[in-house]
Design a protein around this motif. Structure first.
Motif, short mmCIF file in Angstrom:
data_model
loop_
_atom_site.label_atom_id
_atom_site.label_comp_id
_atom_site.label_asym_id
_atom_site.label_seq_id
_atom_site.Cartn_x
_atom_site.Cartn_y
_atom_site.Cartn_z
N LEU A 103 -27.71 -6.49 16.60
CA LEU A 103 -26.62 -5.72 15.85
C LEU A 103 -25.45 -6.63 15.80
N LEU A 104 -25.23 -7.39 16.77
CA LEU A 104 -23.93 -8.35 16.74
C LEU A 104 -24.14 -9.50 16.10
N LEU A 105 -25.23 -9.95 16.44
CA LEU A 105 -25.63 -11.58 15.95
C LEU A 105 -26.80 -11.69 14.96
N VAL A 163 -30.47 -5.07 25.69
CA VAL A 163 -29.80 -6.39 25.40
C VAL A 163 -30.23 -6.88 24.05
N VAL A 164 -31.55 -6.85 23.73
CA VAL A 164 -32.05 -7.16 22.29
C VAL A 164 -31.62 -6.66 21.12
N ILE A 165 -31.50 -5.17 21.51
CA ILE A 165 -30.96 -4.48 20.35
C ILE A 165 -29.40 -4.91 20.15
N ILE A 166 -28.54 -4.99 21.06
CA ILE A 166 -27.17 -5.27 21.18
C ILE A 166 -27.12 -6.73 20.31
#
Length: 86
Positions: free
Chosen positions: A83-85, A77-80
């Motif tokens: 990457l997104l925000l 969750v932290v990696i996503i």
């Protein structure tokens, strides 16, 4: 407020990751913190004479045992999020 707490949450996750990946054979046994000797305290017994070192070893081993599977999801969750925000 969320942006102020997010670095703190990331720091806590990184510390838990660091504890979770400690190798008992390679690192903890060298400094004498391996959990190879079980405590002789029975359930509900007197734990007042247990040393701080023994408590830290128990905390490290419990953290390693209980957080391995949840950390996979949390790290994902932290990696996503990064990457997104990020």
């Amino acid at each position: 407020m969320l942006f102020g707490l997010l670095p703190l949450i990331k720091m806590i996750i990184l510390i838990i990751n660091g504890i979770a990946i400690l190798s008992e054979d390679r690192f903890l046994a060298r400094i004498g913190w391996a959990a190879t000797q079980p405590e002789q305290v029975s359930f509900g017994g007197n734990t007042g004479d247990v040393s701080i070192k023994a408590k830290m070893v128990n905390l490290i081993s419990a953290t390693r045992l209980l957080t391995r599977i949840p950390l996979i999801g949390i790290n994902t969750v932290v990696i996503i999020y990064e990457l997104l925000l990020g």
